[in-house]
Design a protein around this motif. Structure first.
Motif, PDB file in Angstrom:
ATOM      1  N   TYR A 144       0.836   4.337  -2.765  1.00  0.00           N
ATOM      2  CA  TYR A 144       0.906   5.409  -2.567  1.00  0.00           C
ATOM      3  C   TYR A 144       1.948   6.403  -3.006  1.00  0.00           C
ATOM      4  CZ  TYR A 144      -0.054   9.681   0.045  1.00  0.00           C
ATOM      5  OH  TYR A 144      -0.076  11.017   0.514  1.00  0.00           O
ATOM      6  N   TRP A 145       3.064   5.732  -2.903  1.00  0.00           N
ATOM      7  CA  TRP A 145       4.262   6.574  -3.233  1.00  0.00           C
ATOM      8  C   TRP A 145       4.408   6.799  -4.814  1.00  0.00           C
ATOM      9  CZ3 TRP A 145       8.828   5.006  -6.145  1.00  0.00           C
ATOM     10  CH2 TRP A 145       9.818   5.919  -5.986  1.00  0.00           C
ATOM     11  N   ASP A 159       1.878   6.727  -6.847  1.00  0.00           N
ATOM     12  CA  ASP A 159       0.703   7.571  -7.086  1.00  0.00           C
ATOM     13  C   ASP A 159       1.141   8.995  -6.915  1.00  0.00           C
ATOM     14  OD1 ASP A 159      -1.870   8.354  -8.335  1.00  0.00           O
ATOM     15  OD2 ASP A 159      -2.315   8.697  -5.968  1.00  0.00           O
ATOM     16  N   LYS A 160       1.797   9.208  -6.020  1.00  0.00           N
ATOM     17  CA  LYS A 160       2.042  10.664  -5.664  1.00  0.00           C
ATOM     18  C   LYS A 160       3.157  11.168  -6.029  1.00  0.00           C
ATOM     19  CE  LYS A 160      -1.317  11.647  -3.144  1.00  0.00           C
ATOM     20  NZ  LYS A 160      -2.441  12.284  -3.484  1.00  0.00           N
ATOM     21  N   CYS A 181       0.825  -1.128   0.076  1.00  0.00           N
ATOM     22  CA  CYS A 181      -0.022   0.161   0.011  1.00  0.00           C
ATOM     23  C   CYS A 181       0.791   1.442   0.109  1.00  0.00           C
ATOM     24  CB  CYS A 181      -1.004  -0.216   1.161  1.00  0.00           C
ATOM     25  SG  CYS A 181      -2.329  -1.273   1.183  1.00  0.00           S
ATOM     26  N   ALA A 182       1.930   1.132   0.657  1.00  0.00           N
ATOM     27  CA  ALA A 182       2.846   2.320   0.775  1.00  0.00           C
ATOM     28  C   ALA A 182       3.554   2.695  -0.531  1.00  0.00           C
ATOM     29  CB  ALA A 182       3.890   2.172   2.114  1.00  0.00           C
TER      30      ALA A 182
END
Length: 107
Positions: free
Chosen positions: A99-100, A102-103, A95-96
């Motif tokens: 997220y990374w 994506d950002k 998940c992390a």
């Protein structure tokens, strides 16, 4: 004369002697003149996929010893706290990472 000069002379001669072909939509014109193939409908494609899936499953059942394969399936599963911690850590890491990515637009 070396090979480098011979190749240069060959290309120079070819540029002057061969006709220039203008590519003003050449590919589009060729594709437009080719006969169009009829596409399979969604249901026909699904039916073909299901038929070959059934055929593959039937062949696998006939050629592989299913009794021995079912004996390989565990009858008891033990989940220890360390297993839960490992699974939780892997999911958190996934998940992390998502997220990374994506950002930061690294994909």
């Amino acid at each position: 004369m070396n090979k480098h000069t011979d190749i240069d002379d060959l290309f120079a001669t070819t540029r002057h002697t061969e006709p220039y072909i203008d590519n003003a939509g050449f590919s589009t014109k060729v594709l437009a003149r080719l006969p169009q193939r009829a596409e399979l409908s969604f249901w026909k494609e699904t039916l073909i996929t299901l038929a070959f899936t059934a055929l593959g499953c039937t062949l696998a059942y006939l050629f592989f010893p299913s009794e021995q394969l079912t004996l390989l399936v565990p009858s008891k599963v033990v989940i220890s706290p360390m297993t839960l911690l490992t699974i939780t850590g892997l999911i958190s890491l996934a998940c992390a990472s998502a997220y990374w990515v994506d950002k930061t637009n690294r994909l």
